[in-house]
Motif scaffolding. Structure first.
Motif, PDB file in Angstrom:
ATOM      1  N   THR A  66       0.375   2.642  -2.643  1.00  9.36           N
ATOM      2  CA  THR A  66       0.382   4.069  -2.321  1.00  9.36           C
ATOM      3  C   THR A  66      -0.931   4.676  -2.769  1.00  9.36           C
ATOM      4  O   THR A  66      -1.559   4.205  -3.718  1.00  9.36           O
ATOM      5  CB  THR A  66       1.545   4.812  -3.014  1.00  9.36           C
ATOM      6  OG1 THR A  66       1.438   4.632  -4.431  1.00  9.36           O
ATOM      7  CG2 THR A  66       2.896   4.298  -2.531  1.00  9.36           C
ATOM      8  N   THR A  68      -3.117   8.731  -2.733  1.00  2.17           N
ATOM      9  CA  THR A  68      -3.222  10.139  -2.352  1.00  2.17           C
ATOM     10  C   THR A  68      -4.666  10.564  -2.541  1.00  2.17           C
ATOM     11  O   THR A  68      -5.376  10.026  -3.398  1.00  2.17           O
ATOM     12  CB  THR A  68      -2.316  11.051  -3.207  1.00  2.17           C
ATOM     13  OG1 THR A  68      -2.679  10.905  -4.580  1.00  2.17           O
ATOM     14  CG2 THR A  68      -0.852  10.699  -3.038  1.00  2.17           C
ATOM     15  N   SER A 124      -1.556  11.452   1.931  1.00  3.20           N
ATOM     16  CA  SER A 124      -0.908  10.392   1.176  1.00  3.20           C
ATOM     17  C   SER A 124      -0.654   9.245   2.132  1.00  3.20           C
ATOM     18  O   SER A 124      -0.344   9.459   3.301  1.00  3.20           O
ATOM     19  CB  SER A 124       0.430  10.865   0.591  1.00  3.20           C
ATOM     20  OG  SER A 124       0.240  11.908  -0.313  1.00  3.20           O
ATOM     21  N   SER A 126       1.170   5.160   2.391  1.00  2.00           N
ATOM     22  CA  SER A 126       1.961   4.076   1.815  1.00  2.00           C
ATOM     23  C   SER A 126       1.774   2.850   2.694  1.00  2.00           C
ATOM     24  O   SER A 126       1.875   2.943   3.916  1.00  2.00           O
ATOM     25  CB  SER A 126       3.442   4.439   1.751  1.00  2.00           C
ATOM     26  OG  SER A 126       3.658   5.525   0.889  1.00  2.00           O
TER      27      SER A 126
END
Length: 138
Positions: A66, A68, A124, A126
């Motif tokens: 992940t 951001t 963001s 993932s």
């Protein structure tokens, strides 16, 4: 391993060429990597001492990433969006100083964009592993 600066962990996207080169995904401020391996339980009534027994080398290995950061218009952002909408699994390179480099195909499982009226646009991402990964110790 000594303490490392979080900013030194890099998520790089491959260009799909041969030989492949990788470029950092622009503007990431926070990143995380999770490595998992599911086990297969082979315990039975005659297991020694009734201890759990696992099948060595069986199960499924996964990696999840992940990140951001700040939305920047550029080639990296465009390539990420194209891969997401195409459902592609491009090669990524995850560089963790003092640990190693993990490389291989990842699916973009989530891509979010946000922003406040008085602030910068953020995103963001993932990633989920989508095939065999290689590891090179640093």
């Amino acid at each position: 391993m000594t303490a490392q600066a979080g900013r030194d962990m890099l998520i790089k996207l491959g260009n799909g060429a041969s030989p492949e080169s990788f470029a950092s995904v622009a503007g990431l401020r926070a990143k995380a990597l999770s490595l998992n391996a599911r086990t297969i339980d082979a315990t039975h009534a005659d297991s020694p001492g009734q201890w759990r027994e696992l099948i060595a080398g069986a199960g499924v290995k996964t990696a999840a990433v992940t990140g951001t950061g700040i939305f920047l218009s550029g080639e990296g952002d465009n390539a990420i969006r194209q891969a997401f909408f195409a459902g592609a699994t491009p090669n990524f390179q995850l560089v963790m100083p003092g640990f190693g480099i993990i490389e291989g195909p990842f699916a973009i499982s989530a891509l979010e964009y946000a922003g406040r009226h008085d602030g910068e646009a953020t995103f963001s991402i993932s990633l989920g592993s989508a095939g065999a990964l290689s590891f090179e110790a640093l």
